[in-house]
Design a protein around this motif. Sequence first.
Motif, PDB file in Angstrom:
ATOM      1  N   GLY A   1      39.696  48.626   9.074  1.00 23.72           N
ATOM      2  CA  GLY A   1      38.720  49.668   9.390  1.00 23.72           C
ATOM      3  C   GLY A   1      37.920  49.316  10.631  1.00 23.72           C
ATOM      4  O   GLY A   1      37.705  50.156  11.518  1.00 23.72           O
ATOM      5  N   ALA A   2      37.503  48.042  10.724  1.00 28.72           N
ATOM      6  CA  ALA A   2      36.717  47.608  11.876  1.00 28.72           C
ATOM      7  C   ALA A   2      37.539  47.712  13.159  1.00 28.72           C
ATOM      8  O   ALA A   2      37.050  48.185  14.192  1.00 28.72           O
ATOM      9  CB  ALA A   2      36.246  46.170  11.661  1.00 28.72           C
ATOM     10  N   VAL A   3      38.825  47.313  13.066  1.00 31.04           N
ATOM     11  CA  VAL A   3      39.697  47.404  14.239  1.00 31.04           C
ATOM     12  C   VAL A   3      39.834  48.862  14.676  1.00 31.04           C
ATOM     13  O   VAL A   3      39.756  49.199  15.864  1.00 31.04           O
ATOM     14  CB  VAL A   3      41.089  46.799  13.917  1.00 31.04           C
ATOM     15  CG1 VAL A   3      42.049  47.063  15.066  1.00 31.04           C
ATOM     16  CG2 VAL A   3      40.972  45.316  13.636  1.00 31.04           C
ATOM     17  N   LEU A   4      39.978  49.738  13.696  1.00 35.40           N
ATOM     18  CA  LEU A   4      40.125  51.163  13.995  1.00 35.40           C
ATOM     19  C   LEU A   4      38.881  51.677  14.729  1.00 35.40           C
ATOM     20  O   LEU A   4      38.976  52.377  15.738  1.00 35.40           O
ATOM     21  CB  LEU A   4      40.341  51.929  12.698  1.00 35.40           C
ATOM     22  CG  LEU A   4      40.720  53.399  12.851  1.00 35.40           C
ATOM     23  CD1 LEU A   4      42.111  53.519  13.419  1.00 35.40           C
ATOM     24  CD2 LEU A   4      40.643  54.118  11.521  1.00 35.40           C
ATOM     25  N   LEU A   5      37.706  51.300  14.211  1.00 36.72           N
ATOM     26  CA  LEU A   5      36.455  51.741  14.841  1.00 36.72           C
ATOM     27  C   LEU A   5      36.363  51.255  16.279  1.00 36.72           C
ATOM     28  O   LEU A   5      35.986  52.000  17.180  1.00 36.72           O
ATOM     29  CB  LEU A   5      35.260  51.216  14.051  1.00 36.72           C
ATOM     30  CG  LEU A   5      34.916  51.974  12.774  1.00 36.72           C
ATOM     31  CD1 LEU A   5      33.715  51.330  12.110  1.00 36.72           C
ATOM     32  CD2 LEU A   5      34.638  53.428  13.101  1.00 36.72           C
ATOM     33  N   PHE A   6      36.722  50.000  16.485  1.00 34.05           N
ATOM     34  CA  PHE A   6      36.662  49.428  17.826  1.00 34.05           C
ATOM     35  C   PHE A   6      37.569  50.214  18.776  1.00 34.05           C
ATOM     36  O   PHE A   6      37.174  50.594  19.876  1.00 34.05           O
ATOM     37  CB  PHE A   6      37.060  47.954  17.784  1.00 34.05           C
ATOM     38  CG  PHE A   6      37.167  47.328  19.140  1.00 34.05           C
ATOM     39  CD1 PHE A   6      36.027  47.006  19.855  1.00 34.05           C
ATOM     40  CD2 PHE A   6      38.409  47.081  19.705  1.00 34.05           C
ATOM     41  CE1 PHE A   6      36.126  46.454  21.106  1.00 34.05           C
ATOM     42  CE2 PHE A   6      38.516  46.528  20.953  1.00 34.05           C
ATOM     43  CZ  PHE A   6      37.366  46.209  21.666  1.00 34.05           C
ATOM     44  N   LEU A   7      38.798  50.473  18.310  1.00 36.71           N
ATOM     45  CA  LEU A   7      39.750  51.189  19.156  1.00 36.71           C
ATOM     46  C   LEU A   7      39.237  52.572  19.501  1.00 36.71           C
ATOM     47  O   LEU A   7      39.272  52.998  20.658  1.00 36.71           O
ATOM     48  CB  LEU A   7      41.096  51.299  18.441  1.00 36.71           C
ATOM     49  CG  LEU A   7      42.007  50.091  18.583  1.00 36.71           C
ATOM     50  CD1 LEU A   7      43.280  50.305  17.801  1.00 36.71           C
ATOM     51  CD2 LEU A   7      42.331  49.886  20.058  1.00 36.71           C
ATOM     52  N   ILE A   8      38.745  53.280  18.464  1.00 35.91           N
ATOM     53  CA  ILE A   8      38.273  54.643  18.707  1.00 35.91           C
ATOM     54  C   ILE A   8      37.119  54.623  19.708  1.00 35.91           C
ATOM     55  O   ILE A   8      37.080  55.427  20.647  1.00 35.91           O
ATOM     56  CB  ILE A   8      37.842  55.297  17.376  1.00 35.91           C
ATOM     57  CG1 ILE A   8      39.075  55.618  16.551  1.00 35.91           C
ATOM     58  CG2 ILE A   8      37.026  56.564  17.634  1.00 35.91           C
ATOM     59  CD1 ILE A   8      38.777  56.234  15.217  1.00 35.91           C
ATOM     60  N   SER A   9      36.195  53.666  19.534  1.00 32.67           N
ATOM     61  CA  SER A   9      35.047  53.643  20.434  1.00 32.67           C
ATOM     62  C   SER A   9      35.493  53.339  21.862  1.00 32.67           C
ATOM     63  O   SER A   9      35.050  53.981  22.814  1.00 32.67           O
ATOM     64  CB  SER A   9      34.019  52.615  19.961  1.00 32.67           C
ATOM     65  OG  SER A   9      34.501  51.311  20.178  1.00 32.67           O
ATOM     66  N   THR A  10      36.423  52.376  22.008  1.00 34.28           N
ATOM     67  CA  THR A  10      36.883  52.030  23.352  1.00 34.28           C
ATOM     68  C   THR A  10      37.556  53.214  24.018  1.00 34.28           C
ATOM     69  O   THR A  10      37.208  53.599  25.142  1.00 34.28           O
ATOM     70  CB  THR A  10      37.894  50.864  23.294  1.00 34.28           C
ATOM     71  OG1 THR A  10      37.377  49.873  22.425  1.00 34.28           O
ATOM     72  CG2 THR A  10      38.136  50.291  24.666  1.00 34.28           C
ATOM     73  N   ILE A  11      38.514  53.785  23.292  1.00 37.22           N
ATOM     74  CA  ILE A  11      39.274  54.881  23.900  1.00 37.22           C
ATOM     75  C   ILE A  11      38.351  56.037  24.253  1.00 37.22           C
ATOM     76  O   ILE A  11      38.397  56.574  25.365  1.00 37.22           O
ATOM     77  CB  ILE A  11      40.390  55.354  22.927  1.00 37.22           C
ATOM     78  CG1 ILE A  11      41.407  54.239  22.737  1.00 37.22           C
ATOM     79  CG2 ILE A  11      41.058  56.612  23.459  1.00 37.22           C
ATOM     80  CD1 ILE A  11      42.418  54.516  21.661  1.00 37.22           C
ATOM     81  N   SER A  12      37.452  56.397  23.311  1.00 36.87           N
ATOM     82  CA  SER A  12      36.635  57.567  23.625  1.00 36.87           C
ATOM     83  C   SER A  12      35.637  57.250  24.733  1.00 36.87           C
ATOM     84  O   SER A  12      35.338  58.112  25.556  1.00 36.87           O
ATOM     85  CB  SER A  12      35.937  58.119  22.379  1.00 36.87           C
ATOM     86  OG  SER A  12      35.620  57.097  21.493  1.00 36.87           O
ATOM     87  N   TYR A  13      35.149  56.006  24.791  1.00 36.57           N
ATOM     88  CA  TYR A  13      34.226  55.667  25.876  1.00 36.57           C
ATOM     89  C   TYR A  13      34.918  55.835  27.220  1.00 36.57           C
ATOM     90  O   TYR A  13      34.414  56.514  28.124  1.00 36.57           O
ATOM     91  CB  TYR A  13      33.716  54.230  25.722  1.00 36.57           C
ATOM     92  CG  TYR A  13      32.608  53.897  26.692  1.00 36.57           C
ATOM     93  CD1 TYR A  13      31.281  54.062  26.313  1.00 36.57           C
ATOM     94  CD2 TYR A  13      32.881  53.452  27.980  1.00 36.57           C
ATOM     95  CE1 TYR A  13      30.254  53.791  27.199  1.00 36.57           C
ATOM     96  CE2 TYR A  13      31.857  53.173  28.878  1.00 36.57           C
ATOM     97  CZ  TYR A  13      30.549  53.340  28.473  1.00 36.57           C
ATOM     98  OH  TYR A  13      29.528  53.080  29.346  1.00 36.57           O
ATOM     99  N   VAL A  14      36.088  55.229  27.325  1.00 31.23           N
ATOM    100  CA  VAL A  14      36.810  55.286  28.595  1.00 31.23           C
ATOM    101  C   VAL A  14      37.103  56.731  28.976  1.00 31.23           C
ATOM    102  O   VAL A  14      36.818  57.171  30.098  1.00 31.23           O
ATOM    103  CB  VAL A  14      38.114  54.460  28.514  1.00 31.23           C
ATOM    104  CG1 VAL A  14      38.971  54.695  29.743  1.00 31.23           C
ATOM    105  CG2 VAL A  14      37.788  52.979  28.342  1.00 31.23           C
TER     106      VAL A  14
END
Lengths: 313, 292, 623
Positions: free
Chosen positions: A12-25
């Motif tokens: 779950g934490a990995v998923l959150l990190f990925l989503i935040s990175t992708i959406s930030y970029v």
Amino acid sequence: MIKFIVRRLISGAVLLFLISTISYVLLYLGGGDIARRILGQTATAQTVADKAHVLGLDRPLFVQYSDWLSHALSGNLGESWFTGQPVTIAITSRVAVTLSLVLGATLLTAVISIALGVWAAVRRGWVDRVVQFISVLGFAVPGFLIALGLVIVFALNLRWFKPTGYVNLTDSFPGWLATVTLPVIALAVGGIAGVAQQVRGSVIDALRQDYVRTLRSRGLSQNRVVFKHVLRNAGGPALAVLSLQFVGLLGGAVIVEQIFAIPGLGQVAVTATSQGDIPLVMGLVLATAIIVVIVNLVIDLLQGWLNPKVRLS
Amino acid sequence: MTESSLTETLLDVQNVTVEYPVKGFRAQPFRALKGVSLDIRPGETVGLVGESGSGKTTLGRAVLGLAPVTGGSILYKGRDIAHDSRRARRRLSSEIQVVFQDPYTSLNPSLTIEDILAEPLTVRRMSRRDANRRVRDLLDQVGMPSSSGDRLPREFSGGQRQRIAIARALALDPRLIVCDEPVSALDLSTQAHVLELFRDIQENTGVAYLFVSHDLAVVRHLSHRVAVMYHGEIVEWGDGEQVTAHPEHPYTQRLFLAAPVADPDAQEQRRADRERLLAAQQEQRVQSGAVA
Amino acid sequence: MIDSQATESLAEASQRSASHASLSKRMLTNPTGLVAIVLLALVVLSAVFAPLLTSHDPNTASLHDVLDPISGAHPLGADSSGRDELARLLFGSRFSLAGAALALAISAVIGVTGGLIAGYYGKWFDSLSQWLTGLLMALPGIVVLLAASSVLGPSMWMSMAIFGVIMSPAFFRLVYASVTAVRSELYVDAARVSGLGDSRIIARHILTVVRAPAIIQGAMVMGIAIAIQAGLEFLGLGDMTIPTWGSMLNDGFVSMYRAPLLLLWPSAMIGITCVCLTLFANAMRDELERSSTKPSRRRRRAASRAAAFEHEPVERHDDDERSREITGEELLRVTDLAVGYDKPDGSVSTVVSDVSLTVQRGEVHGLVGESGSGKTQTAWSILRLLPDGGRVTNGSIVFEGEDLAGVSEKAMQRIRGKKIAYIPQEPMSNLDASFTIGSQLVEPMRVSLGLSKKEATERALALLARVGIPEPKRTFAAYPHEVSGGMAQRVLIAGAVSCDPDLLIADEPTTALDVTVQAEVLDLLRGLQAEMNMGMILVTHNFGVVADICDRVSVMRNGRIVETGPVRAIFRQPRHEYTKALLGAILDEGPARGPLASGVTSQTTDAAAASPAAGNVSEGALK
């Protein structure tokens, strides 16, 4: 079991990190000249450059992102570009409203769809056909059309409910109930249709399993076998659909809140989107992702409880 | 010496090991075959008998190139085919063919019989007209009416489907057919007819069979030589009559006496024999344990 | 919206289904499917021919016509800017449908290609795409679209393209499930052995399977895309310069109190289109499932053909010395039993008829026959546990003086387990995988015998030890998938005898087992039967098993008993042609083939001589 939970938490934490990175970029790169958009076409080039500097937009993207992430981890998601309100507050003050709608709808979906699905699967015949027909309609008609229909019939014509507005649960329970009933029904109809179909299908499947006959051959009644064994085995697939429905409900809430003028996350989302308020949009994406991750974790745990194979593998 | 063994041996399986990777970090791979050797001569039927999980099906799949061979070699006409590329393997399709156990899933349900039978032919660039003629011949060869061509598999019974599967195997006129439990899904009376068909075809075409089955009686009926598999190894291997009637390995003996014979009195006798054998083997184990 | 379970079963169904051509034909004869197709065609045609159907321009505003009611000039009225509602609806269909089609095309291309590659080749691409799918499905589509439009501005095409990407898991999962299912099919192995390359295998064997379910999924995705597009525009986040159903909805919502009809037209259009797409998908799925359930129907038809068989007298053998030794009281007397299934058209298809048999205490009565002979149906009817739609249509089943054919379900529950028990064929599927073995043994004992939990547990442990399970306590606490098939069958036998029955019905109890395990299980059954002095009905197709354990045998064919008598009489002096043919097909005592002669051709003569008696019975005669 603990290993199972830890593994789910990490993914779950990995998923959150990925989503935040992708959406930030995507959000910050895709946003073009953000300072210009905030200040409008009339601003001079100098004021725009100053604004960009104040917002830190003149730094490399990676620096901006790590800055944002370290703030985000401490609970600070920045401020709205247009109102100056901290994003965390803008979201937390609204999240309870949306969650009460969505969780209410999920609960309603679970109860009604299990009842309908089991009824249709066990009784078959005309009951089955009626449930099937209603399910197809409920599934096919978009939720916001149902919401509009409910407003027109029950609020405008029959005047049973107020068409718009929201009363906090803590202020008045009857008031709250009166304002959320229609939105919750509007949200739940599609889910009920989908989950009822799934429950019906898996109960019929489970009823055809050999062990049902064997258990009955030892003197257990049909009802006992259905409620103890069949329901537990049909529960897994039904839960899986329910978790997907929940994600759908979060999206549906955006539109339903607009129709019923309910001050939830949906309203914030629509305003933020039309203004291009990127910190707020970013915060909303993250908030949604966190809710989804938590709900999926709960569903996974329930799955493990229902099905020993999931738990042990 | 090498010259004569080349002509006498069609397939030579030498010390073959098959390992399947197991999911999970650092998991030991599962060894389905542990150094298995046997050979097949042209026109011969080699029966491969064993219980579920013994590796008999895996050996068949290894010969077909459908299982990961991690050790040893499989010589076909003297050439090692165990590690052939997919492309090289495709060229072997006119030499080695297969008939699977389940006649319901071994035929694509959405293709007509004609399409199924013509598939191996058209892939070798045979014209559609020649292919259709060949399909009619094949149907005739397995005792199916030539009008079956434009029908779908589900319109046929299990026995008929198995005949179609045999026809597909014969399409390219192979020298070896791997038969993986080809009659176990069939009713007793149908089984007898399909076995007859296998024998007739062998006598007419001189094809060799690697015949995999759990049924000792079926293997005995059809095989020139028999291999018995147990836990991924061949424990007994030799002349059919010898292995099936006078087994030497303790496991083969147990297997032989466990299969019930279709006669009440003979079965009573066999049951008593089995009890005696089990007791004797148990005693032997205890003794060897005591010695050790 | 997309659930993997349904997707998988769909993939499975389509795999067993007929070819595409016949499916599209059947869609046109399916009433729901036909209505959906006609309505969808009308919507599409009205969009294509929009300029012919209205003379108004959808974007021309007229202050004079604001919120005009229905009139000759404006057949559906005019909106809040005075634009013609009908023109906007018709031209709006063009944009709405084209936008949804764009989303559909993008999701189909990404999903199908990705699913094919991941499913067929697997490895790292598989794990990567599974991850991406999870990521795409973690966020609600509308939230992603909102985020996208906050940076990209309102563009219907752009948002539909993004939505196509978001929806691609719908196709990916479907294709992936189909491909992984098909890849392990024997016919794909056979194709590979036939020399087909990967691309040919994908084209011939996999795409044909995926095609129909992909069309179904496409209809669903199209419906969702239309809904989401309308939703976005309804929120006012769409491109307001082009007429779409959603922007009309937005306009109607604003004027809801003054001109409620403006809300009706676009709603009706969206509703009808979405419902038709769903109905189309459902009808297609029904047709797919119908064709995939053919095999079971075929079996029933074969059985109903049996009923048309001439009534022929049963060959009855008199008792011999051995069978006269069994002197227990008569437990069961079945007389003229017939079993039928109700068909949708109201008629009944008979699968068992004129079956009469008796079982004494201490006797094992074998029911032997080939598949479809009605032996299992007979066994189930005695327990009154026939599948849905099946019932005893004639005759009586007298057990301890009571006719079970007419007894209430309540009374039957008291008889099952305690008086008549059942051992099934397939050990694994007959245990509930979600409960421990122990709880499945304890529950019936508590219900039927009224034991306390502690008493039932003790008894269950004792039974597990009795049936030869080495570590009863461990097996008691285990789940079914943790034990072997042979062990599971012993557990089922323990369960069957747990309530001390008088009659045991065993349906092919050793068929799924290896021969060495079969011998052990037969020994166990024989021991328990003698120890508890039970009567037993043993259903089997294996004459070896019959010879091993049965005292009396009834040979069944096409739902009838053709010959019955003591076991030795049946084996030694079979009278009925069918019994003779079956016994002739047994290979047991046949000669071994012997070593390969040096010349292959010289085999011909001795092989013909060695062929068993079965050779002279034609296959047709046995069917």
